[in-house]
Design a protein around this motif. Structure first.
Motif, PDB file in Angstrom:
ATOM      1  N   LEU A   1       3.981   7.714 -15.613  1.00 36.93           N
ATOM      2  CA  LEU A   1       2.608   8.628 -15.855  1.00 36.93           C
ATOM      3  C   LEU A   1       1.452   7.379 -15.472  1.00 36.93           C
ATOM      4  CD1 LEU A   1       0.915  10.508 -16.971  1.00 36.93           C
ATOM      5  CD2 LEU A   1       0.809   9.596 -19.135  1.00 36.93           C
ATOM      6  N   PRO A   2       1.769   6.158 -15.418  1.00 34.21           N
ATOM      7  CA  PRO A   2       0.264   5.329 -15.137  1.00 34.21           C
ATOM      8  C   PRO A   2       0.344   5.470 -13.742  1.00 34.21           C
ATOM      9  CG  PRO A   2       1.703   4.089 -16.709  1.00 34.21           C
ATOM     10  CD  PRO A   2       2.516   5.379 -16.389  1.00 34.21           C
ATOM     11  N   LEU A   3       1.322   5.266 -12.674  1.00 32.73           N
ATOM     12  CA  LEU A   3       1.230   5.441 -11.379  1.00 32.73           C
ATOM     13  C   LEU A   3       0.844   7.003 -10.940  1.00 32.73           C
ATOM     14  CD1 LEU A   3       4.571   3.771 -10.098  1.00 32.73           C
ATOM     15  CD2 LEU A   3       2.177   2.753 -10.054  1.00 32.73           C
ATOM     16  N   SER A   4       1.056   7.829 -11.814  1.00 34.86           N
ATOM     17  CA  SER A   4       0.428   9.193 -11.116  1.00 34.86           C
ATOM     18  C   SER A   4      -0.884   9.238 -11.680  1.00 34.86           C
ATOM     19  CB  SER A   4       1.287  10.282 -12.068  1.00 34.86           C
ATOM     20  OG  SER A   4       0.803  11.460 -11.838  1.00 34.86           O
ATOM     21  N   LEU A   5      -1.349   8.766 -12.710  1.00 32.04           N
ATOM     22  CA  LEU A   5      -2.956   8.634 -13.027  1.00 32.04           C
ATOM     23  C   LEU A   5      -3.756   7.825 -12.062  1.00 32.04           C
ATOM     24  CD1 LEU A   5      -2.736   8.602 -16.965  1.00 32.04           C
ATOM     25  CD2 LEU A   5      -3.309  10.481 -15.543  1.00 32.04           C
ATOM     26  N   TRP A   6      -3.130   6.671 -11.712  1.00 34.69           N
ATOM     27  CA  TRP A   6      -3.803   5.865 -10.914  1.00 34.69           C
ATOM     28  C   TRP A   6      -3.810   6.341  -9.497  1.00 34.69           C
ATOM     29  CZ3 TRP A   6      -7.134   2.062 -10.899  1.00 34.69           C
ATOM     30  CH2 TRP A   6      -7.199   1.049  -9.773  1.00 34.69           C
ATOM     31  N   PHE A   7      -2.848   6.760  -8.697  1.00 30.15           N
ATOM     32  CA  PHE A   7      -2.780   7.328  -7.509  1.00 30.15           C
ATOM     33  C   PHE A   7      -3.342   8.676  -7.114  1.00 30.15           C
ATOM     34  CE2 PHE A   7       0.879   4.108  -7.241  1.00 30.15           C
ATOM     35  CZ  PHE A   7       0.206   2.779  -6.201  1.00 30.15           C
ATOM     36  N   PHE A   8      -2.872   9.496  -8.271  1.00 31.10           N
ATOM     37  CA  PHE A   8      -3.357  10.888  -7.890  1.00 31.10           C
ATOM     38  C   PHE A   8      -4.235  11.241  -8.895  1.00 31.10           C
ATOM     39  CE2 PHE A   8       1.395  10.482  -7.044  1.00 31.10           C
ATOM     40  CZ  PHE A   8       1.336  10.372  -5.654  1.00 31.10           C
TER      41      PHE A   8
ATOM     42  N   LEU B   1     -10.910   9.776 -15.330  1.00 29.79           N
ATOM     43  CA  LEU B   1     -10.443   8.736 -15.955  1.00 29.79           C
ATOM     44  C   LEU B   1     -10.722   7.445 -15.082  1.00 29.79           C
ATOM     45  CD1 LEU B   1      -6.756   9.950 -17.181  1.00 29.79           C
ATOM     46  CD2 LEU B   1      -9.007   9.556 -18.544  1.00 29.79           C
ATOM     47  N   GLU B   2     -10.927   6.514 -15.912  1.00 28.25           N
ATOM     48  CA  GLU B   2     -11.052   5.097 -15.449  1.00 28.25           C
ATOM     49  C   GLU B   2      -9.678   4.207 -15.756  1.00 28.25           C
ATOM     50  OE1 GLU B   2     -13.364   4.204 -13.307  1.00 28.25           O
ATOM     51  OE2 GLU B   2     -14.584   6.264 -13.441  1.00 28.25           O
ATOM     52  N   MET B   3      -9.637   2.828 -15.410  1.00 33.91           N
ATOM     53  CA  MET B   3      -8.548   2.186 -15.518  1.00 33.91           C
ATOM     54  C   MET B   3      -8.438   1.734 -16.807  1.00 33.91           C
ATOM     55  SD  MET B   3      -5.980   0.965 -14.070  1.00 33.91           S
ATOM     56  CE  MET B   3      -4.511  -0.037 -14.350  1.00 33.91           C
ATOM     57  N   PRO B   4      -9.621   1.438 -17.765  1.00 31.87           N
ATOM     58  CA  PRO B   4      -9.152   1.204 -19.069  1.00 31.87           C
ATOM     59  C   PRO B   4      -8.842   2.485 -19.782  1.00 31.87           C
ATOM     60  CG  PRO B   4     -11.562   0.175 -18.325  1.00 31.87           C
ATOM     61  CD  PRO B   4     -10.729   1.289 -17.482  1.00 31.87           C
ATOM     62  N   GLU B   5      -9.233   3.457 -19.652  1.00 32.22           N
ATOM     63  CA  GLU B   5      -8.629   4.574 -20.332  1.00 32.22           C
ATOM     64  C   GLU B   5      -7.033   4.847 -19.895  1.00 32.22           C
ATOM     65  OE1 GLU B   5     -11.710   7.052 -18.473  1.00 32.22           O
ATOM     66  OE2 GLU B   5     -12.612   7.568 -20.512  1.00 32.22           O
ATOM     67  N   ILE B   6      -6.830   4.804 -18.753  1.00 27.32           N
ATOM     68  CA  ILE B   6      -5.342   4.995 -18.319  1.00 27.32           C
ATOM     69  C   ILE B   6      -4.426   3.891 -18.924  1.00 27.32           C
ATOM     70  CG2 ILE B   6      -3.871   4.614 -16.280  1.00 27.32           C
ATOM     71  CD1 ILE B   6      -6.172   5.614 -14.546  1.00 27.32           C
ATOM     72  N   ALA B   7      -5.032   2.822 -19.058  1.00 30.43           N
ATOM     73  CA  ALA B   7      -4.045   1.711 -19.707  1.00 30.43           C
ATOM     74  C   ALA B   7      -4.119   2.028 -21.221  1.00 30.43           C
ATOM     75  CB  ALA B   7      -4.768   0.429 -19.601  1.00 30.43           C
ATOM     76  N   LEU B   8      -5.070   2.486 -21.943  1.00 34.80           N
ATOM     77  CA  LEU B   8      -5.016   2.891 -23.402  1.00 34.80           C
ATOM     78  C   LEU B   8      -3.894   4.165 -23.605  1.00 34.80           C
ATOM     79  CD1 LEU B   8      -5.830   2.813 -26.195  1.00 34.80           C
ATOM     80  CD2 LEU B   8      -7.754   4.123 -25.680  1.00 34.80           C
ATOM     81  N   ILE B   9      -4.281   5.059 -22.575  1.00 33.93           N
ATOM     82  CA  ILE B   9      -3.284   6.121 -22.605  1.00 33.93           C
ATOM     83  C   ILE B   9      -1.814   5.889 -22.533  1.00 33.93           C
ATOM     84  CG2 ILE B   9      -2.245   8.336 -21.218  1.00 33.93           C
ATOM     85  CD1 ILE B   9      -5.231   8.892 -20.575  1.00 33.93           C
TER      86      ILE B   9
ATOM     87  N   VAL C   1       0.764  -1.430   0.089  1.00 33.48           N
ATOM     88  CA  VAL C   1      -0.029   0.076  -0.018  1.00 33.48           C
ATOM     89  C   VAL C   1       0.889   1.020  -0.101  1.00 33.48           C
ATOM     90  CG1 VAL C   1      -1.602  -1.121   1.051  1.00 33.48           C
ATOM     91  CG2 VAL C   1      -0.213   0.120   2.335  1.00 33.48           C
ATOM     92  N   SER C   2       2.316   1.091  -0.099  1.00 37.63           N
ATOM     93  CA  SER C   2       2.760   2.252  -0.240  1.00 37.63           C
ATOM     94  C   SER C   2       3.206   2.929  -1.412  1.00 37.63           C
ATOM     95  CB  SER C   2       4.338   1.898   0.427  1.00 37.63           C
ATOM     96  OG  SER C   2       5.221   2.948   0.227  1.00 37.63           O
ATOM     97  N   VAL C   3       2.743   4.089  -1.428  1.00 36.91           N
ATOM     98  CA  VAL C   3       2.852   4.800  -3.071  1.00 36.91           C
ATOM     99  C   VAL C   3       4.198   5.044  -3.452  1.00 36.91           C
ATOM    100  CG1 VAL C   3       2.298   6.811  -4.441  1.00 36.91           C
ATOM    101  CG2 VAL C   3       0.425   5.826  -2.740  1.00 36.91           C
ATOM    102  N   SER C   4       5.102   5.408  -2.329  1.00 40.03           N
ATOM    103  CA  SER C   4       6.519   5.770  -2.658  1.00 40.03           C
ATOM    104  C   SER C   4       7.510   4.394  -2.854  1.00 40.03           C
ATOM    105  CB  SER C   4       7.219   6.319  -1.543  1.00 40.03           C
ATOM    106  OG  SER C   4       7.135   5.637  -0.086  1.00 40.03           O
ATOM    107  N   PHE C   5       6.720   3.262  -2.405  1.00 46.62           N
ATOM    108  CA  PHE C   5       7.386   2.070  -2.505  1.00 46.62           C
ATOM    109  C   PHE C   5       7.318   1.689  -4.394  1.00 46.62           C
ATOM    110  CE2 PHE C   5       7.288  -2.409  -3.380  1.00 46.62           C
ATOM    111  CZ  PHE C   5       8.742  -2.952  -2.824  1.00 46.62           C
ATOM    112  N   TRP C   6       6.128   1.938  -4.610  1.00 45.61           N
ATOM    113  CA  TRP C   6       5.775   1.523  -6.229  1.00 45.61           C
ATOM    114  C   TRP C   6       6.492   2.412  -7.113  1.00 45.61           C
ATOM    115  CZ3 TRP C   6       4.734  -3.272  -6.775  1.00 45.61           C
ATOM    116  CH2 TRP C   6       3.934  -3.830  -6.194  1.00 45.61           C
ATOM    117  N   PHE C   7       6.651   3.684  -6.793  1.00 45.08           N
ATOM    118  CA  PHE C   7       7.364   4.597  -7.696  1.00 45.08           C
ATOM    119  C   PHE C   7       8.630   4.373  -7.611  1.00 45.08           C
ATOM    120  CE2 PHE C   7       3.419   7.383  -7.481  1.00 45.08           C
ATOM    121  CZ  PHE C   7       3.616   8.149  -8.778  1.00 45.08           C
TER     122      PHE C   7
END
Length: 803
Positions: free
Chosen positions: A422-429, A506-514, A376-382
């Motif tokens: 970018l995917p992590l930024s869109l997903w988390f923030f 933005l939903e997850m499919p749109e994030i994946a497409l971007i 659950v750590s955002v910094s870890f995944w970044f």
């Protein structure tokens, strides 16, 4: 080994998406069976080689071994995670809600929020009555000045003690599970504290005591022995010598890991994309380690062998890096960096080599298995994503022939990082910083090569000045402040809505497409690249604006705030609670407005003069200077009765009070909000006056009723509910609030009339959205992942209430 570690990481990603985790008994049984079969296969293979079994049998055994190893890798992490979750659930079941005296030590640097102290308190399970074992437990403690019951203001004649890391106290605490508000514009506080091993929160209790001067309030706290930690002494030394300088918050962040940033500075950091470099991370640990290795040129003259010199040099560099990580409080990114350095030191001493990819996978898997909460750590995944990109770029890197080549390589590296993260930024923030690439290109070298080394040098000299008097230290700090001025000015300039592109739709499919289009754009030909970029811009534009009307019940804790939204226009009914220097208006509502890209707040209505409704109007006026205020108790506001009857397609009707100039609960401004066929009723803290209002409005009905006075037992009478006939009731209340809102009586009335109840305490922010001719609502807590962690928190809260 690489495949094994990769499967461990894959199992972590799967755990993030599932709603429940099997029990440790089920996973342990499956793991034992798998290991048993694996051992049998190994025995058969070894004996088969000696007895010359056929090659097909041996190949089958080998294939089965590979499959069993894969299953083992997939089961290891869920087993570790399930074991921790069950352990935490047992602690929640045993904790007593009654106040108790707790002996413990302050760990970490205490924070003074203006309203009081917040700190971590280390004690044992025996102190909390959870078990006889001496297992360590961390409590998130708040020590606030008490509220005077008759006036509701902070007691002016009381003072808080000076708290320091390392002090030992005996505190009388009201223990409860960790609680926090839940809004899409906020981080997940419960998850962040669970990551740090904090399961409980507590508040220091006050008791009344008679004195010759009258009745006074005394904190139930006693300081015992305990020495102030070195880290606290270093932080205090910095505060004494340089707290007056503008860049002091940035210096504190890069030296002791504490970030006393204002809300504006946090926003500037986010918009500049510099969070990673202005918090102590693996990059800073690596820089300190490299600087120490440079000292190898200074010890060549020592009479010792090359192996002993390498051992001495690497050991000293490792100890200095460990000391810097300790000064930073052993934050998560520093721990990963230390493990990496330890592995490098061992390999260097043994003169062994390992690929970067293998080391990366191994360390990631080991840290996740040893510390399951890291998922659950955002910094870890970044950090994991950044190192993965760095390794990938090493494969593609060609050594430049001249300085222009180095600049081009640096630009490409920053571009890769911007696209890759970018995917992590869109997903988390749910947003992007459009200026981040340019800012990083300009300021990352400036910070890494000049500011950070200069700060470390001046800070080290400041520590030495306590032993040897260095008379020119003030000039050194002044020069350093001047060097940090460009960085500070950039962060202040980026404190604005235009520097952050919020994408709430933005939903997850749109994030994946971007992400797919951006990755392909890096490899496609010229016109394909521009086509993909245009498609990405269209998707981002579609995900940025909210076009349909919405009604938001914001989770502000024990208070009230209702937001009407049409596009980028907003209107606010009440501004949440405020306590001392802290206010939900600044910490919750303002980020919420920015998250949904509300650029124009047209008006604010304050129902009555209670601190849990009035909030901090000044911060709203600073951000939205054109807003109009409606309130019956302020001279700088228009009366509630002058509220416009129509706003952006919403029909507004002021039902109560009629020509009254009071500020008590019964004079709360009651507003009916209607959009086409949908209607909401927001009654403020109205209680007994409900009957008078019903007599004046006999035909009053509503679809959604916000319960008066947060659902107290003296409001929402059975007659009120029967006449209004709401299809749904909402309670804006804090989680585990001390008033018991919404009360059991009100819940019983709603259950009797079969009216469903939603509460911000249990559901978080609640958003009503128009879809076609109808409306639907979404509760934020029901959308957060991982679902099993949300369930753990909800179960803990339910058990606490039942006691």
């Amino acid at each position: 080994m690489d495949r094994f570690c990769l499967l461990v990481v894959l199992s972590v990603v799967i755990c993030l998406g599932v709603s429940t985790i099997p029990t440790s008994l089920q996973l342990g049984g499956a793991l034992c069976v798998t290991l048993g079969l694996l051992s049998s296969c190994l025995v058969v293979t070894c004996s088969g080689v000696n007895h010359q079994l056929s090659s097909k049998v041996l190949q089958g055994c080998h294939a089965l071994q590979v499959c069993l190893l894969c299953v083992t890798a997939l089961l290891l992490y869920p087993f570790q995670l399930s074991t921790q979750l069950e352990h935490d659930a047992q602690l929640f079941q045993r904790v007593d809600s009654q106040p108790r005296a707790v002996l413990g030590e302050i760990v970490g640097l205490p924070k003074n929020s203006g309203a009081g102290w917040q700190f971590f308190f280390k004690t044992t399970t025996a102190q909390l009555g959870l078990s006889t074992a001496m297992e360590s437990v961390l409590i998130d403690v708040r020590w606030y000045l008490p509220l005077v019951p008759d006036y509701g203001d902070v007691a002016a004649d009381l003072q808080l003690p000076s708290l320091k890391e390392g002090q030992i106290w005996q505190l009388e605490l009201s223990i409860k599970p960790v609680i926090a508000t839940a809004n899409p514009s906020q981080g997940w506080r419960e998850g962040n504290l669970w990551l740090q091993g904090v399961l409980f929160s507590g508040q220091v209790r006050y008791r009344q005591q008679s004195t010759p001067a009258g009745i006074t309030l005394l904190a139930q706290a006693t300081q015992l022995q305990g020495a102030v930690s070195w880290r606290q002494q270093i932080a205090d030394g910095f505060a004494r010598c340089c707290a007056s300088y503008t860049a002091y918050p940035l210096w504190l962040a890069l030296t002791v890991g504490e970030r006393p940033f204002s809300a504006q500075l946090w926003q500037g950091l986010r918009n500049a994309g510099l969070n990673h470099i202005l918090s102590i991370s693996g990059m800073h640990i690596a820089l300190v380690f490299q600087w120490c290795l440079l000292l190898g040129y200074l010890i060549r003259w020592l009479p010792m062998g090359e192996s002993l010199r390498v051992l001495l040099l690497w050991s000293c560099a490792g100890m200095v890096a460990t000391g810097y990580a300790w000064l930073a409080g052993f934050a998560i990114p520093t721990q990963r960096a230390l493990w990496t350095l330890l592995l490098l030191i061992v390999l260097g001493i043994l003169r062994r080599r390992a690929s970067s990819w293998s080391m990366h996978l191994l360390l990631t898997a080991l840290m996740l298995l040893a510390w399951p909460a890291l998922l659950v750590s955002v910094s870890f995944w970044f950090t994991v994503a950044a190192l993965t990109l760095l390794i990938a770029m090493q494969w593609l890197q060609v050594k430049p022939a001249h300085w222009r080549g180095y600049l081009t390589a640096f630009f490409k590296a920053q571009l890769w990082f911007s696209v890759g993260l970018l995917p992590l930024s869109l997903w988390f923030f749910h947003g992007i910083a459009p200026w981040a690439l340019l800012i990083n290109l300009l300021l990352v070298p400036y910070i890494a090569l000049l500011l950070f080394p200069a700060l470390c040098l001046v800070a080290a000299l400041q520590v030495l000045s306590s032993v040897w008097n260095i008379s020119w230290m003030p000039q050194a700090w002044q020069l350093l402040d001047w060097l940090f001025t460009p960085l500070w000015q950039v962060l202040v300039a980026l404190d604005g809505d235009n520097a952050w592109w919020s994408l709430p739709e933005l939903e997850m499919p749109e994030i994946a497409l971007i992400c797919l289009l951006l990755y392909c754009a890096c490899w496609w030909s010229h016109w394909h690249r521009w086509c993909s970029i245009c498609i990405v811009l269209v998707l981002l534009w579609c995900g940025s604006d909210v076009t349909e009307p919405r009604v938001h019940i914001i989770d502000v804790g024990q208070g009230s705030a209702t937001l009407l939204q049409v596009g980028r226009h907003g209107a606010l009914l009440d501004a949440g609670p405020a306590l001392g220097d802290w206010s939900a208006t600044e910490q919750i509502i303002l980020p919420y407005l920015q998250y949904y890209r509300i650029n124009q707040l047209d008006w604010v209505l304050l129902s009555h003069d209670d601190a849990d409704h009035t909030g901090n109007l000044q911060v709203l006026r600073q951000r939205y200077p054109a807003l109009q205020l409606y309130a019956d108790f302020r001279s700088d506001a228009k009366p509630c009765q002058q509220l416009p009857h129509r706003w952006q397609g919403f029909d507004l009707q002021m039902l109560w009070p009629k020509n009254q100039q009071h500020s008590d609960n019964e004079s709360s401004c009651v507003v009916s909000v209607k959009h086409q066929q949908m209607q909401w009723l927001v009654p403020g803290d109205l209680g007994a006056a409900e009957h008078t209002l019903l007599a004046k409005q006999p035909d009053l009905r509503t679809h959604v009723l916000v319960l008066g006075h947060h659902g107290s037992k003296n409001s929402s009478s059975i007659g009120w509910l029967q006449q209004l006939k709401p299809t749904i009731a909402l309670a804006s209340a804090g989680r585990l609030n001390r008033f018991g809102h919404p009360s059991i009586d009100v819940q019983a009335r709603l259950q009797l009339l079969q009216i469903p109840l939603l509460s911000t305490a249990d559901d978080g922010a609640i958003v009503f959205t128009q879809q076609g001719a109808g409306w639907h609502y979404q509760a934020y807590r029901q959308q957060r992942y991982p679902r099993w962690l949300e369930k753990l928190s909800q179960d803990a809260v339910s058990q606490h209430r039942n006691r």
